[in-house]
Write a protein that holds these residues in place. Structure first.
Motif, PDB file in Angstrom:
ATOM      1  N   GLU A   1      -0.624   6.808   1.664  1.00  0.00           N
ATOM      2  CA  GLU A   1      -1.969   7.692   1.866  1.00  0.00           C
ATOM      3  C   GLU A   1      -2.788   6.486   2.129  1.00  0.00           C
ATOM      4  O   GLU A   1      -3.716   6.418   2.898  1.00  0.00           O
ATOM      5  CB  GLU A   1      -2.135   8.092   0.529  1.00  0.00           C
ATOM      6  CG  GLU A   1      -3.273   9.100   0.934  1.00  0.00           C
ATOM      7  CD  GLU A   1      -3.564   9.952  -0.504  1.00  0.00           C
ATOM      8  OE1 GLU A   1      -3.116   9.244  -1.739  1.00  0.00           O
ATOM      9  OE2 GLU A   1      -4.051  11.102  -0.528  1.00  0.00           O
ATOM     10  N   GLN A   2      -2.835   5.339   1.083  1.00  0.00           N
ATOM     11  CA  GLN A   2      -3.773   4.299   1.385  1.00  0.00           C
ATOM     12  C   GLN A   2      -3.693   3.510   2.868  1.00  0.00           C
ATOM     13  O   GLN A   2      -4.542   3.050   3.307  1.00  0.00           O
ATOM     14  CB  GLN A   2      -3.597   3.106   0.128  1.00  0.00           C
ATOM     15  CG  GLN A   2      -3.728   3.537  -1.135  1.00  0.00           C
ATOM     16  CD  GLN A   2      -3.362   2.640  -2.149  1.00  0.00           C
ATOM     17  OE1 GLN A   2      -2.253   2.072  -2.179  1.00  0.00           O
ATOM     18  NE2 GLN A   2      -4.008   2.396  -3.190  1.00  0.00           N
ATOM     19  N   GLU A   3      -2.395   3.403   3.323  1.00  0.00           N
ATOM     20  CA  GLU A   3      -2.303   2.825   4.630  1.00  0.00           C
ATOM     21  C   GLU A   3      -3.365   3.570   5.534  1.00  0.00           C
ATOM     22  O   GLU A   3      -3.828   3.172   6.542  1.00  0.00           O
ATOM     23  CB  GLU A   3      -0.771   2.801   4.816  1.00  0.00           C
ATOM     24  CG  GLU A   3      -0.463   1.686   5.674  1.00  0.00           C
ATOM     25  CD  GLU A   3       1.211   1.557   6.069  1.00  0.00           C
ATOM     26  OE1 GLU A   3       1.608   1.729   7.093  1.00  0.00           O
ATOM     27  OE2 GLU A   3       1.640   0.966   4.788  1.00  0.00           O
TER      28      GLU A   3
ATOM     29  N   LEU B   1       0.679  -1.050  -0.125  1.00  0.00           N
ATOM     30  CA  LEU B   1      -0.071   0.086   0.072  1.00  0.00           C
ATOM     31  C   LEU B   1       0.991   1.264   0.076  1.00  0.00           C
ATOM     32  O   LEU B   1       1.855   1.279   0.454  1.00  0.00           O
ATOM     33  CB  LEU B   1      -0.856  -0.148   1.214  1.00  0.00           C
ATOM     34  CG  LEU B   1      -2.006  -1.124   1.627  1.00  0.00           C
ATOM     35  CD1 LEU B   1      -2.313  -0.959   2.776  1.00  0.00           C
ATOM     36  CD2 LEU B   1      -3.082  -0.766   0.533  1.00  0.00           C
ATOM     37  N   SER B   2       0.555   2.219  -0.582  1.00  0.00           N
ATOM     38  CA  SER B   2       0.908   3.425  -0.575  1.00  0.00           C
ATOM     39  C   SER B   2       0.848   4.198   0.930  1.00  0.00           C
ATOM     40  O   SER B   2      -0.108   3.644   1.536  1.00  0.00           O
ATOM     41  CB  SER B   2       0.578   4.648  -1.505  1.00  0.00           C
ATOM     42  OG  SER B   2      -0.815   5.122  -1.106  1.00  0.00           O
TER      43      SER B   2
ATOM     44  N   TRP C   1      -5.745   5.333   4.933  1.00  0.00           N
ATOM     45  CA  TRP C   1      -7.253   5.164   4.632  1.00  0.00           C
ATOM     46  C   TRP C   1      -7.606   3.720   5.405  1.00  0.00           C
ATOM     47  O   TRP C   1      -8.804   3.595   6.236  1.00  0.00           O
ATOM     48  CB  TRP C   1      -7.347   5.093   3.168  1.00  0.00           C
ATOM     49  CG  TRP C   1      -7.324   6.426   2.534  1.00  0.00           C
ATOM     50  CD1 TRP C   1      -7.329   7.658   3.035  1.00  0.00           C
ATOM     51  CD2 TRP C   1      -7.123   6.392   1.113  1.00  0.00           C
ATOM     52  NE1 TRP C   1      -7.140   8.613   2.196  1.00  0.00           N
ATOM     53  CE2 TRP C   1      -6.957   7.837   1.008  1.00  0.00           C
ATOM     54  CE3 TRP C   1      -7.164   5.795  -0.066  1.00  0.00           C
ATOM     55  CZ2 TRP C   1      -6.937   8.373  -0.406  1.00  0.00           C
ATOM     56  CZ3 TRP C   1      -6.949   6.118  -1.222  1.00  0.00           C
ATOM     57  CH2 TRP C   1      -6.982   7.555  -1.481  1.00  0.00           C
TER      58      TRP C   1
END
Ligand code: ADP
Length: 527
Positions: free
Chosen positions: A187-189, A184-185, A191
């Motif tokens: 940012e995704q992490e 995950l990026s 989220w």
């Protein structure tokens, strides 16, 4: 009713009584006719002449008393015969309640009749009140019946809701866990972490509502185990240490050194009480400290009384609110909900669980300075050491199975996907079925080693499918290991699965370690 064979007596007696309030006078010179009137009309009081031809006064009164329709009438004998005892007794024996003597003394007659009328009015009032009482008793019984019905439908509603809501939440949480373990990026992490904590919150609220209804319906079972104070404090310390660091609060646990014995309790529930107190303290404390203090109150050979206190330097609680915060859905101040959130369920559950453990909870607080929440309980002491707890292992690190073919019959795609994922990590081969019928087809087609069967599925429910499997002519199929999947926390549903023929029941959310052990036991029985 005035009965006298002489009309002049009737006229004079009527004249005497006419002015008394609340009475109507009916008269007759013929005792037979008078009896008929008494039978038909609503007569309360009868003034009966003693000496009458055909039927004398005593006989008249006996007739009145014998007939259930007239036996309520109060008879007063009116007599000219002497006041000798034998007549008096004869009258009283026949059922008369009093005597008037001729020549009538006007004042005494009026006073006597008035007093009987008064008595009758009081009786009437009592009768009406009795009727009203009976009516309100019926209304209360009806209301109780309705309340019982409402309670039952609340329980059913909660049981169904628990199933319906927990199933998708388990899906969401399972997938979230899988996503967390993927690439995950940053940012995704972030989220995913938010998604994780939101779904955890939702699950907590649902579990709270279920806990409350379980205690209220007497379905909360305690698992008593030998425990020590340090078992409890170790877990709580692990649970809150990060939170304390994150919030910059000083979190400490202070245990009375004299507490050395093991005791019997449900450690999970005891921890639930303390976790609630500590979580609240963290929630309502912006700076300062949260302390868990455990004191020895009394101890003898058999029992030990402990007081657990959670002391914080938070916002405190106004005095008026201290009592109501232990009531379900109640919070200290209305503004609290807006500012801090929460359902007001935590302490209501804590109070009920405390009572189940035979203890009590109470709170004291100084508004603006901080609060102390206490749980006090007497425990039975235990001589043995508690069973050593197993160390946590990651489920992916458990030994692999030898490629057994496992059928997952589950209509919820998310759930079967997650279960399949866990099983695949232990080298299981997977066949999927979305209802009981398809499951049966697959079992007849392929060599299946073990079945996971969801309880609620369209077309054919898990229970029906299990029964079908058990009836199969082929003994290998009929004796196949079956694990029933149940999202319901209700014992009855789990029992239903076992009665249908399931070997084991696993609840959702799945505990992978338990799942592994269950599969391992069932598969090794096949060898
Ligand atoms: P919730 O916190 O979900 O609203 P609880 O039943 O746990 O529900 O708490 C009820 C209320 O009691 C809270 O809303 C709050 O007003 C008050 N309360 C509980 N613990 C504390 C505390 N440590 N400090 C201040 N207020 C508290």
């Amino acid at each position: 009713m005035i009965v006298d064979d002489k009309i002049e007596n009737i006229i004079s007696l009527t004249a005497l009584l006419e002015d008394i309030e609340n009475i109507n006078i009916v008269t007759s010179t013929d005792p037979n006719e008078a009896l008929k009137i008494c039978w038909k009309e609503d007569i309360d009081l009868a003034l009966v002449d003693v000496q009458m031809p055909e039927i004398n006064g005593f006989e008249f009164v006996s007739f009145l008393k014998k007939n259930p329709k007239t036996n309520h009438i109060i008879p007063i004998m009116v007599t000219a015969i002497s006041k000798e005892d034998k007549y008096l007794i004869q009258g009283l024996n026949s059922g008369a309640v009093d005597y008037l003597y001729k020549p009538l003394n006007p004042e005494a007659t009026i006073a006597k009749v008035k007093s009987f009328v008064q008595q009758l009015l009081i009786q009437q009032e009592i009768k009406e009140k009795n009727i009203a009482l009976e009516e309100s008793k019926q209304a209360i019984l009806k209301a109780k019946e309705e309340a019982d019905l409402a309670r039952k439908s609340k329980e059913t509603f909660l049981a169904n809701m628990s199933h319906e809501i927990r199933t998708p939440i388990n899906g969401i949480m399972g997938i979230t866990q899988m996503l967390k373990n993927s690439q995950l990026s940053v940012e995704q992490e972030n989220w995913i972490n938010k998604l994780d904590s939101a779904s955890q919150n939702l699950l907590n609220i649902i579990n709270d509502i279920l806990d409350l209804s379980k205690v209220d319906s007497g379905m909360m079972k305690l698992n008593m185990e030998s425990t020590s104070v340090h078992d409890i404090t170790d877990d709580l310390n692990n649970l809150f240490i990060d939170k304390a660091n994150y919030k910059g609060l000083d979190f400490s646990i202070d245990v009375d050194e004299r507490i050395t014995s093991y005791f019997l309790t449900d450690p999970l529930r005891l921890k639930q009480i303390l976790t609630n107190f500590i979580s609240n303290s963290f929630k309502f404390t912006a700076e300062g400290s949260v302390t868990l203090k455990i004191q020895l109150i009394t101890e003898d050979n058999h029992s030990i009384c402990l007081r657990f206190q959670v002391i914080d330097t938070g916002i405190g609680i106004v005095e008026d609110a201290l009592e109501k915060i232990f009531i379900a859905f109640e919070q200290g101040e209305d503004s609290i909900t807006k500012k801090f959130g929460g359902t007001g369920l935590g302490l209501a559950i804590v109070k009920r669980i405390a009572a189940l453990l035979n203890g009590r909870v109470f709170a004291s607080s100084e508004y603006g300075k901080g609060s102390i929440f206490s749980f006090e309980c007497t425990f039975d002491k235990i001589k043995d050491k508690p069973v050593e707890k197993e160390t946590q292992v990651l489920y992916t690190e458990l030994p692999k199975f030898n490629f057994p073919m496992i059928l997952i019959a589950e209509d919820n795609e998310l759930n079967s996907f997650m279960l399949a994922n866990i099983l695949k990590s232990w080298n299981c081969d997977i066949t999927l079925a979305t209802n009981g019928l398809i499951a049966l087809e697959e079992i007849n087609k392929k060599k299946i080693d073990l079945v996971f069967m969801d309880a609620h599925m369209p077309l054919m429910s898990g229970f029906e499918a299990i029964k079908e499997i058990r009836r199969n002519a082929n003994p290998i199929i009929a004796n196949m290991p079956i694990i029933s999947i149940s999202a319901s926390v209700l014992q009855a549903e789990q029992q239903e699965a076992l009665d249908a023929g399931a070997n084991e029941v696993v609840g959702k959310p799945f505990d992978p370690i338990k799942l592994y052990k269950t599969i391992d036991t069932l598969l090794s029985k096949l060898k």
